[in-house]
Design a protein around this motif. Structure first.
Motif, PDB file in Angstrom:
ATOM      1  N   LEU A 220      42.633  58.065  21.180  1.00  0.00           N
ATOM      2  CA  LEU A 220      43.695  58.780  20.753  1.00  0.00           C
ATOM      3  C   LEU A 220      43.478  60.182  20.634  1.00  0.00           C
ATOM      4  N   GLU A 221      42.574  60.819  20.670  1.00  0.00           N
ATOM      5  CA  GLU A 221      42.400  62.171  20.506  1.00  0.00           C
ATOM      6  C   GLU A 221      42.058  62.877  21.746  1.00  0.00           C
ATOM      7  N   LYS A 222      41.670  62.336  22.919  1.00  0.00           N
ATOM      8  CA  LYS A 222      41.386  62.963  24.065  1.00  0.00           C
ATOM      9  C   LYS A 222      41.868  62.241  25.267  1.00  0.00           C
ATOM     10  N   GLU A 223      41.511  60.962  25.585  1.00  0.00           N
ATOM     11  CA  GLU A 223      41.958  60.488  26.794  1.00  0.00           C
ATOM     12  C   GLU A 223      42.563  59.077  26.454  1.00  0.00           C
ATOM     13  N   TYR A 224      43.833  58.890  26.681  1.00  0.00           N
ATOM     14  CA  TYR A 224      44.638  57.557  26.687  1.00  0.00           C
ATOM     15  C   TYR A 224      43.796  56.393  27.596  1.00  0.00           C
ATOM     16  N   VAL A 225      43.674  55.212  26.913  1.00  0.00           N
ATOM     17  CA  VAL A 225      42.931  54.264  27.556  1.00  0.00           C
ATOM     18  C   VAL A 225      44.274  53.202  27.758  1.00  0.00           C
ATOM     19  N   GLU A 226      44.355  52.726  29.152  1.00  0.00           N
ATOM     20  CA  GLU A 226      45.350  51.786  29.257  1.00  0.00           C
ATOM     21  C   GLU A 226      44.780  50.574  29.904  1.00  0.00           C
ATOM     22  N   ILE A 227      45.379  49.631  29.728  1.00  0.00           N
ATOM     23  CA  ILE A 227      44.982  48.182  30.213  1.00  0.00           C
ATOM     24  C   ILE A 227      46.290  47.395  30.636  1.00  0.00           C
ATOM     25  N   ASN A 228      46.217  46.684  31.615  1.00  0.00           N
ATOM     26  CA  ASN A 228      47.475  45.884  31.972  1.00  0.00           C
ATOM     27  C   ASN A 228      46.884  44.570  32.333  1.00  0.00           C
ATOM     28  N   MET A 229      48.049  43.578  32.690  1.00  0.00           N
ATOM     29  CA  MET A 229      47.812  42.412  32.858  1.00  0.00           C
ATOM     30  C   MET A 229      46.763  42.119  34.117  1.00  0.00           C
ATOM     31  N   GLN A 230      46.751  42.721  35.274  1.00  0.00           N
ATOM     32  CA  GLN A 230      45.952  42.673  36.267  1.00  0.00           C
ATOM     33  C   GLN A 230      44.591  43.112  35.931  1.00  0.00           C
ATOM     34  N   ASP A 231      44.216  43.847  35.128  1.00  0.00           N
ATOM     35  CA  ASP A 231      43.166  44.154  34.769  1.00  0.00           C
ATOM     36  C   ASP A 231      42.316  43.033  33.845  1.00  0.00           C
ATOM     37  N   MET A 232      43.096  42.334  33.125  1.00  0.00           N
ATOM     38  CA  MET A 232      42.772  41.145  32.258  1.00  0.00           C
ATOM     39  C   MET A 232      42.260  39.909  33.371  1.00  0.00           C
ATOM     40  N   GLU A 233      43.133  40.022  34.481  1.00  0.00           N
ATOM     41  CA  GLU A 233      43.062  38.973  35.627  1.00  0.00           C
ATOM     42  C   GLU A 233      41.693  39.155  36.293  1.00  0.00           C
ATOM     43  N   ASN A 234      41.462  40.440  36.351  1.00  0.00           N
ATOM     44  CA  ASN A 234      40.213  40.715  37.064  1.00  0.00           C
ATOM     45  C   ASN A 234      38.954  40.349  36.412  1.00  0.00           C
ATOM     46  N   CYS A 235      39.122  40.049  35.203  1.00  0.00           N
ATOM     47  CA  CYS A 235      37.966  39.894  34.563  1.00  0.00           C
ATOM     48  C   CYS A 235      37.009  38.529  34.884  1.00  0.00           C
TER      49      CYS A 235
END
Length: 82
Positions: free
Chosen positions: A67-82
């Motif tokens: 929240l303060e430094k670097e925004y972290v993003e996750i999307n469906m493709q990230d979840m599918e690659n797990c």
């Protein structure tokens, strides 16, 4: 970012930092109890709680940093690659 969203993020960061203080106290307390005890069960439980609190603190710091430094993003493709 809207002012409302910024205010919510600031509130979340403050809550995470407060929670981190509680976890830090738990880390110190459980370490102290484990060091003083000769009972293997008490030692084991204190070490387990200590480790758990340390992991909580780490996750909380990740949230603060995201929240303060670097925004972290996750999307469906990230979840599918797990």
């Amino acid at each position: 970012m809207s002012e409302n969203m910024k205010a919510l993020q600031e509130k979340l960061v403050a809550a995470m930092k407060e929670w981190q203080e509680i976890e830090s106290k738990a880390i110190d307390t459980t370490r102290s109890i484990a060091d003083k005890s000769d009972n293997p069960l008490i030692k084991n439980i204190m070490v387990t709680i200590n480790s758990d609190s340390a992991r909580h603190r780490s996750v909380q710091q990740f949230i603060v940093d995201s929240l303060e430094k670097e925004y972290v993003e996750i999307n469906m493709q990230d979840m599918e690659n797990c």
